[in-house]
Motif scaffolding. Structure first.
Motif, mmCIF file in Angstrom:
data_model
loop_
_atom_site.group_PDB
_atom_site.id
_atom_site.type_symbol
_atom_site.label_atom_id
_atom_site.label_comp_id
_atom_site.label_asym_id
_atom_site.label_seq_id
_atom_site.Cartn_x
_atom_site.Cartn_y
_atom_site.Cartn_z
ATOM 1 N N PHE A 1 -17.633 23.251 40.272
ATOM 2 C CA PHE A 1 -16.250 23.558 40.675
ATOM 3 C C PHE A 1 -15.930 22.866 42.008
ATOM 4 O O PHE A 1 -14.925 22.169 42.154
ATOM 5 C CB PHE A 1 -16.080 25.081 40.789
ATOM 6 C CG PHE A 1 -14.816 25.520 41.483
ATOM 7 C CD1 PHE A 1 -13.632 25.659 40.779
ATOM 8 C CD2 PHE A 1 -14.827 25.809 42.847
ATOM 9 C CE1 PHE A 1 -12.463 26.065 41.422
ATOM 10 C CE2 PHE A 1 -13.673 26.223 43.497
ATOM 11 C CZ PHE A 1 -12.485 26.350 42.784
ATOM 12 N N LEU B 1 -4.275 24.810 39.089
ATOM 13 C CA LEU B 1 -4.266 23.347 39.179
ATOM 14 C C LEU B 1 -4.016 22.712 37.815
ATOM 15 O O LEU B 1 -3.338 21.698 37.711
ATOM 16 C CB LEU B 1 -5.594 22.823 39.759
ATOM 17 C CG LEU B 1 -5.589 21.335 40.072
ATOM 18 C CD1 LEU B 1 -4.625 21.039 41.221
ATOM 19 C CD2 LEU B 1 -6.976 20.837 40.424
ATOM 20 N N ALA C 1 -13.888 15.892 44.824
ATOM 21 C CA ALA C 1 -13.712 14.547 44.268
ATOM 22 C C ALA C 1 -12.215 14.269 44.045
ATOM 23 O O ALA C 1 -11.730 13.158 44.278
ATOM 24 C CB ALA C 1 -14.474 14.418 42.956
ATOM 25 N N ILE D 1 -13.102 30.131 49.161
ATOM 26 C CA ILE D 1 -13.800 30.489 47.920
ATOM 27 C C ILE D 1 -15.297 30.216 48.053
ATOM 28 O O ILE D 1 -16.144 31.055 47.751
ATOM 29 C CB ILE D 1 -13.223 29.677 46.725
ATOM 30 C CG1 ILE D 1 -11.758 30.058 46.476
ATOM 31 C CG2 ILE D 1 -14.063 29.896 45.473
ATOM 32 C CD1 ILE D 1 -11.065 29.216 45.399
ATOM 33 N N TYR E 1 -15.872 18.900 41.741
ATOM 34 C CA TYR E 1 -14.680 18.278 41.160
ATOM 35 C C TYR E 1 -13.469 18.411 42.067
ATOM 36 O O TYR E 1 -12.622 17.516 42.134
ATOM 37 C CB TYR E 1 -14.409 18.839 39.765
ATOM 38 C CG TYR E 1 -15.362 18.262 38.742
ATOM 39 C CD1 TYR E 1 -15.332 16.908 38.450
ATOM 40 C CD2 TYR E 1 -16.321 19.049 38.109
ATOM 41 C CE1 TYR E 1 -16.227 16.349 37.539
ATOM 42 C CE2 TYR E 1 -17.214 18.501 37.199
ATOM 43 C CZ TYR E 1 -17.161 17.153 36.917
ATOM 44 O OH TYR E 1 -18.041 16.588 36.034
ATOM 45 N N HIS E 2 -13.366 19.547 42.768
ATOM 46 C CA HIS E 2 -12.211 19.695 43.659
ATOM 47 C C HIS E 2 -12.272 18.712 44.822
ATOM 48 O O HIS E 2 -11.268 18.092 45.166
ATOM 49 C CB HIS E 2 -12.086 21.143 44.148
ATOM 50 C CG HIS E 2 -11.311 21.990 43.183
ATOM 51 N ND1 HIS E 2 -9.937 21.933 43.117
ATOM 52 C CD2 HIS E 2 -11.711 22.856 42.231
ATOM 53 C CE1 HIS E 2 -9.514 22.758 42.162
ATOM 54 N NE2 HIS E 2 -10.582 23.329 41.610
ATOM 55 N N LYS F 1 -7.939 29.407 40.687
ATOM 56 C CA LYS F 1 -7.716 28.052 41.212
ATOM 57 C C LYS F 1 -7.684 27.043 40.057
ATOM 58 O O LYS F 1 -6.843 26.145 40.022
ATOM 59 C CB LYS F 1 -8.850 27.707 42.187
ATOM 60 C CG LYS F 1 -8.775 26.342 42.797
ATOM 61 C CD LYS F 1 -7.869 26.312 44.002
ATOM 62 C CE LYS F 1 -7.692 24.886 44.506
ATOM 63 N NZ LYS F 1 -6.568 24.762 45.415
ATOM 64 N N ILE F 2 -8.613 27.214 39.116
ATOM 65 C CA ILE F 2 -8.676 26.300 37.971
ATOM 66 C C ILE F 2 -7.379 26.385 37.172
ATOM 67 O O ILE F 2 -6.791 25.374 36.784
ATOM 68 C CB ILE F 2 -9.897 26.635 37.077
ATOM 69 C CG1 ILE F 2 -11.202 26.299 37.813
ATOM 70 C CG2 ILE F 2 -9.832 25.887 35.753
ATOM 71 C CD1 ILE F 2 -12.463 26.809 37.141
ATOM 72 N N ARG G 1 -5.917 7.037 47.307
ATOM 73 C CA ARG G 1 -4.719 6.435 46.717
ATOM 74 C C ARG G 1 -3.654 6.197 47.779
ATOM 75 O O ARG G 1 -2.956 5.181 47.751
ATOM 76 C CB ARG G 1 -4.175 7.335 45.602
ATOM 77 C CG ARG G 1 -5.043 7.288 44.367
ATOM 78 C CD ARG G 1 -4.505 8.141 43.244
ATOM 79 N NE ARG G 1 -5.381 8.010 42.072
ATOM 80 C CZ ARG G 1 -5.058 8.403 40.854
ATOM 81 N NH1 ARG G 1 -3.885 8.979 40.632
ATOM 82 N NH2 ARG G 1 -5.900 8.236 39.865
ATOM 83 N N ASN H 1 -14.509 11.416 38.396
ATOM 84 C CA ASN H 1 -13.650 12.430 39.019
ATOM 85 C C ASN H 1 -12.576 12.869 38.030
ATOM 86 O O ASN H 1 -12.366 12.229 37.001
ATOM 87 C CB ASN H 1 -13.131 11.960 40.395
ATOM 88 C CG ASN H 1 -11.914 11.034 40.331
ATOM 89 O OD1 ASN H 1 -11.093 11.108 39.415
ATOM 90 N ND2 ASN H 1 -11.807 10.160 41.319
ATOM 91 N N PRO H 2 -11.905 14.001 38.309
ATOM 92 C CA PRO H 2 -11.026 14.573 37.280
ATOM 93 C C PRO H 2 -9.842 13.681 36.889
ATOM 94 O O PRO H 2 -9.280 13.866 35.817
ATOM 95 C CB PRO H 2 -10.514 15.865 37.920
ATOM 96 C CG PRO H 2 -11.386 16.132 39.089
ATOM 97 C CD PRO H 2 -12.002 14.847 39.508
ATOM 98 N N TYR H 3 -9.493 12.707 37.738
ATOM 99 C CA TYR H 3 -8.351 11.853 37.369
ATOM 100 C C TYR H 3 -8.725 10.875 36.262
ATOM 101 O O TYR H 3 -7.920 10.563 35.405
ATOM 102 C CB TYR H 3 -7.863 11.059 38.583
ATOM 103 C CG TYR H 3 -7.053 11.885 39.549
ATOM 104 C CD1 TYR H 3 -5.726 12.232 39.255
ATOM 105 C CD2 TYR H 3 -7.602 12.322 40.751
ATOM 106 C CE1 TYR H 3 -4.981 12.994 40.133
ATOM 107 C CE2 TYR H 3 -6.857 13.078 41.640
ATOM 108 C CZ TYR H 3 -5.547 13.412 41.332
ATOM 109 O OH TYR H 3 -4.808 14.167 42.202
ATOM 110 N N ARG I 1 -11.323 34.208 41.828
ATOM 111 C CA ARG I 1 -10.610 33.213 42.642
ATOM 112 C C ARG I 1 -10.863 31.810 42.108
ATOM 113 O O ARG I 1 -9.967 30.958 42.127
ATOM 114 C CB ARG I 1 -11.073 33.314 44.098
ATOM 115 C CG ARG I 1 -10.676 34.636 44.728
ATOM 116 C CD ARG I 1 -11.398 34.826 46.036
ATOM 117 N NE ARG I 1 -10.745 34.108 47.125
ATOM 118 C CZ ARG I 1 -11.224 34.099 48.366
ATOM 119 N NH1 ARG I 1 -12.359 34.717 48.643
ATOM 120 N NH2 ARG I 1 -10.582 33.461 49.317
ATOM 121 N N ILE I 2 -12.089 31.563 41.619
ATOM 122 C CA ILE I 2 -12.392 30.251 41.040
ATOM 123 C C ILE I 2 -11.542 30.016 39.801
ATOM 124 O O ILE I 2 -10.900 28.970 39.643
ATOM 125 C CB ILE I 2 -13.894 30.146 40.687
ATOM 126 C CG1 ILE I 2 -14.732 30.195 41.969
ATOM 127 C CG2 ILE I 2 -14.186 28.872 39.906
ATOM 128 C CD1 ILE I 2 -16.233 30.154 41.741
#
Lengths: 526, 180
Positions: A288, B11, A294, A351, A291-292, B7-8, A302, B67-69, B3-4
């Motif tokens: 978790f 987003l 990153a 968190i 990834y955040h 947040k997920i 960018r 990465n997530p993008y 909370r995790i």
């Protein structure tokens, strides 16, 4: 601010050793002294007694003689000591017996220039593997840049590693090709069960001949090369090299250029800290967080690209100033971006800080004791997490930091947690600096004209990159071309620390401990 | 934990669809090669990344593919820890002479059929370093290279487009969809 009162005391202690102060404006803030080669060892002992840090050492083939430099620092004041040994018989006392920090740099000089440090406790090769012979020295003038490499370079499998013996001791060789998407190097672990008894590093795998390649380049060519010493520190290394060249030529980058350089350098610091905090969380299997962070790093890069045209801002710092100007809309955009990122990090850390499973992995892991950090002269967040209160931006400030307040977070536990905290706090300092830089950005030109510096002109660049203090030295030859370039990446000071801080930890914690230090292989191997 | 999850959920998914490239991302790759790769590796490609002398710039951008993008795994592309598990070596350079033997051994440890893509200006042509006493220059000076992705460093997007073009799986605007 720096205080150089200790230099007077040191000179007094050296009065019988033939030490003389010399004028060298290009080498400021360092003061230059020349000393007899026979007194080189005494110099080391006196500097150690004065509580100096051994910053860097490098040599240069001057024809008949080989010139050797060593740089010391205390309280933000730098001293550059210089001596010469005959090329036919290049032997010099070592500083390593009193300064462990001098160990690998002296072996680098031994491998590349053929200087023997007579009382060095470990004369094994360091940078040299099998691409050139013991009898060859790439930085000697008579060694061609193409060298005489074998058709296929064999592996360096005969390197005499330390051995551990006894029941239950096992050896774990790792690398040079590592499991992740990272740089190459070799780690030799000796372990009992899961506990690390000893780690020995073998680096030099990505030695690309940067110091030799620099010779004969023009100023712009050197800036490009310096920007590729370590890709993650392209801004800081290019800045240090340009600062050195500008001082050699007595050229001052315009104020706007200095402020933009700092803006880029702080952006580079934030990008790397974001990435590494995420990577540390990945190494404790907390995806978790990985990834955040990153994601935040990608957002940040960018904007760097939109504003300056490159995600790492490579080749943006050029001799005399900067290449791209900042479009006006980014003044507000970057300020808002920094504020938003600060808020985002705050929420994520709220968190993460709440999770005992994270605390359990990072607290007490990989402790670098403050006395080790001091002995090794560790700079950057590795040093600062172990009580070394130093930062070039504050202690020997260069424009624009001479006009700004730079807070320096310092911790004392020296564990992974302390290094992570230091880096999180450094990001907060960078956000403050970014706001100040944007608010005070001067108008005007972004690049000074470049009259080629005179032959023999020397310059020293000192920049606080994201890993810590970078030292860059240039000497110009004829036609405004480089005769000698040397860059000391902060990783030279932190790689040896990793060997010490991993002891008594478990092997599976190595990736985490390694990432919390994150030495540059390329920046070290040159 | 709540909370995790919160947040997920807030987003959402930020992974981006693949844009239409304005030029061929991959140079020096023949149509025949593309067809062959699609045939051989089908829906999955295992990559062993090898830094053979890079400045670490290329590595950072290759890391960004996860990465997530960019989320390159949605195309069946994943990075593996051992060359013995790999279909493709993604090699950054210039190949330093001190890494030459390790790179050859990594190549030898990779099972057939295998591909090599050279990444970055240095991997393509030696870049700022070229060929010298410490550097072999381009990856092709050491290994047979099937394709090259240029840039200093190439952006994650050009890396992704280049890789997907190499394996014949790029279909614009349809992430995760299987090309046939």
């Amino acid at each position: 601010m720096s205080t150089d009162a200790w230099i007077g005391g040191l000179m007094e202690s050296l009065s019988g050793a033939g030490a003389t102060a010399e004028q060298a404006p290009g080498l400021s803030p360092a003061r230059l002294i020349a000393i007899d080669p026979g007194a080189w060892g005494v110099l080391g002992e006196v500097a150690a007694r004065h509580g100096c840090r051994w910053v860097a050492g490098w040599g240069e083939d001057m024809g008949e003689s080989i010139r050797i430099n060593a740089c010391f620092e205390k309280a933000g004041a730098y001293l550059l000591a210089r001596t010469a040994v005959p090329r036919a018989h290049p032997v010099l006392p070592s500083h390593t017996p009193v300064f462990p920090a001098a160990d690998r740099p002296e072996r680098h000089t031994q491998d590349l220039l053929g200087v023997s440090f007579s009382d060095h406790p470990d004369a094994r090769r360091w940078t040299r593997h099998q691409a050139w012979k013991t009898s060859e020295h790439p930085l000697r003038r008579n060694f061609p840049v193409s060298g005489h490499p074998p058709e296929k370079t064999p592996p360096d499998h005969q390197y005499p590693f330390l051995l551990a013996q006894g029941s239950g001791v096992c050896e774990i060789p790792v690398g040079p090709v590592h499991a992740g998407i990272i740089e190459p190097g070799h780690f030799r672990f000796q372990a009992v069960g899961e506990t690390v008894l000893n780690l020995e590093q073998r680096l030099g795998y990505v030695h690309k001949g940067i110091e030799k390649l620099a010779e004969g380049r023009d100023a712009e060519g050197l800036a490009r090369l310096a920007g590729r010493i370590s890709g993650d520190s392209t801004v800081a290394h290019a800045w240090a090299a340009c600062m050195a060249m500008e001082k050699a030529g007595n050229i001052t980058a315009p104020p706007r250029a200095a402020w933009l350089r700092a803006l880029m350098c702080e952006r580079e610091r934030v990008a790397n800290h974001l990435g590494d905090i995420g990577a540390m969380l990945n190494d404790i299997a907390f995806s978790f967080g990985f990834y955040h962070f990153a994601r935040l790093r990608e957002d940040w890069q960018r904007v760097s690209r939109e504003a300056f045209g490159h995600r790492f801002m490579m080749d943006c710092i050029v001799p005399g100033g900067v290449a791209p100007d900042l479009p006006p809309r980014f003044i507000a955009a970057m300020r808002d971006e920094a504020r938003a990122l600060r808020k985002q990090i705050g929420k994520l850390m709220a968190i993460i800080n709440d999770l005992p499973s994270v605390a359990d992995r990072v607290r007490g892991a990989g402790v670098l004791k403050p006395e080790y950090a001091r002995a090794l002269g560790c700079v950057g967040y590795v040093g600062r997490a172990s009580g070394m209160d130093s930062d070039v931006r504050r202690d020997a400030p260069y424009p624009p930091y001479d006009r700004l307040q730079v807070a320096v977070p310092v911790h004392h536990y020296g564990d992974v947690n302390a290094r992570a905290r230091t880096r999180l706090e450094e990001m907060a300092v960078s956000f403050d600096l970014i706001e100040a830089l944007l608010a005070g950005l001067p108008a005007g030109p972004i690049r000074a004209p470049w009259p080629p510096p005179a032959a023999d002109a020397e310059g020293l660049g000192l920049v606080e990159g994201w890993r810590g203090e970078i030292l860059s030295f240039v000497r110009f030859g004829a036609d405004g071309r480089i005769a000698r370039f040397f860059a000391r990446d902060p990783s030279w000071t932190t790689w040896p620390a990793l060997e010490l801080l991993i002891r008594d930890n478990i092997v599976p914690d190595f990736p985490l401990c390694n990432k919390s230090v994150n030495g540059s292989y390329s920046g070290h191997d040159l | 934990m709540l909370r995790i999850l919160g947040k997920i959920q807030r987003l959402g998914i930020i992974t981006e669809p693949l844009p239409e490239p304005d030029r061929a991302a991959l140079e020096q790759v023949g149509e025949q090669l593309k067809a062959r790769i699609g045939e051989i590796f089908g829906g999955s490609l295992a990559i062993r990344e090898v830094d053979a002398g890079s400045c670490n710039g290329c590595e950072l951008e290759i890391q960004a593919l996860n990465n997530p993008y960019y989320g390159i795994e949605r195309f069946g592309v994943h990075f593996v820890a051992s060359p013995r598990h790999a279909d493709l070596l993604l090699v950054t350079g210039p190949v330093s002479r001190h890494m030459e033997a390790a790179l050859r051994r990594t190549y030898d440890a990779t099972p057939e059929p295998k591909l090599v893509i050279a990444v970055g200006e240095c991997g393509a042509n030696g870049g700022e370093f070229g060929v010298n006493y410490a550097s072999c220059g381009a990856v092709a000076n050491v290994l047979p290279v099937d394709a090259v992705i240029r840039g200093c460093p190439p952006t994650p997007l050009s890396l992704m487009l280049g890789l997907l073009e190499a394996i014949g799986r790029r279909r614009v605007g349809a992430p995760g969809e299987k090309a046939d």
